[in-house]
Write an enzyme that holds these catalytic residues in place. Sequence first.
Site, PDB file in Angstrom:
ATOM      1  N   TYR A 133      -4.964   7.868   5.379  1.00 39.58           N
ATOM      2  CA  TYR A 133      -3.414   7.880   5.099  1.00 39.58           C
ATOM      3  C   TYR A 133      -2.601   9.340   4.392  1.00 39.58           C
ATOM      4  O   TYR A 133      -4.181   9.924   4.527  1.00 39.58           O
ATOM      5  CB  TYR A 133      -2.964   7.192   3.798  1.00 39.58           C
ATOM      6  CG  TYR A 133      -4.996   7.561   2.894  1.00 39.58           C
ATOM      7  CD1 TYR A 133      -4.174   8.188   1.960  1.00 39.58           C
ATOM      8  CD2 TYR A 133      -6.015   6.906   2.835  1.00 39.58           C
ATOM      9  CE1 TYR A 133      -5.269   8.442   0.580  1.00 39.58           C
ATOM     10  CE2 TYR A 133      -6.740   7.192   1.708  1.00 39.58           C
ATOM     11  CZ  TYR A 133      -5.829   7.904   1.334  1.00 39.58           C
ATOM     12  OH  TYR A 133      -6.898   7.471  -0.587  1.00 39.58           O
TER      13      TYR A 133
ATOM     14  N   HIS B 243      -2.433  -0.320  -6.620  1.00 38.05           N
ATOM     15  CA  HIS B 243      -1.775   1.036  -6.957  1.00 38.05           C
ATOM     16  C   HIS B 243      -0.052   0.731  -7.071  1.00 38.05           C
ATOM     17  O   HIS B 243       0.332   0.675  -6.166  1.00 38.05           O
ATOM     18  CB  HIS B 243      -2.667   1.326  -6.783  1.00 38.05           C
ATOM     19  CG  HIS B 243      -2.900   2.367  -5.676  1.00 38.05           C
ATOM     20  ND1 HIS B 243      -3.637   1.696  -4.319  1.00 38.05           N
ATOM     21  CD2 HIS B 243      -2.680   3.647  -5.155  1.00 38.05           C
ATOM     22  CE1 HIS B 243      -3.512   2.545  -4.266  1.00 38.05           C
ATOM     23  NE2 HIS B 243      -3.188   4.095  -4.370  1.00 38.05           N
TER      24      HIS B 243
END
Length: 151
Positions: free
Chosen positions: A119, A51
Site C-alpha cells: 500500500y 481504521h
Amino acid sequence: MIEGVIVKKLVRHCDDRGYFTELVRDDESLLARFGQASLSLSYPGVIKAFHYHEHQDDVWFFPSGNAQVVLYDLRENSVTKGETSVFYMGEDHPIVVLIPKGVAHGYRVLGNVPATILYFTTSSYNPDAPDEKRIPWDDPLINFDWSTKNR
C-alpha cells in the site's frame, strides 16, 4: 460505490519470461502526493479492520493471496455517508483501490494461503502523531457480516 473511491484495473504485459504490471503512476492522479510505500502479510482468516485516516489517502494492492476489502464512508459531507463498498482483491482479481481520507477500511484474508498487501499513502507514518483512528472489526455502526456465505 463510495464517493472518491477509485478502482484501477491492472494490465499485465506477459511474455515468455513472466509479466510486468504498473501499479501507481504520478501522472494518473490516484494520490495527491506520495508519502510512503508499505508491505504487510496476513495469515488465512485474519481480519484487519477497521481504521481510517483524517489526513491521508491510501492505495491498496494485494499481489499474492486474496482478500475481501470492506470500505465504510464516515465523512459527514459525503453524498455516500454511511455506505459500504466491498471489493475482492488479490492474485485472482488484480486491482488497485484508492481509499480517501475519512473512509474506514479493513480486510479479511480469504482462502488457505497468506495474503500480502502493498500500500501507498499520501503521508509518511508519524509514530508521535499517528493519523490512524481505530474502529472494532465488529462495530455496530458499520455492522458488516464478515462470514462467508455458502451458496
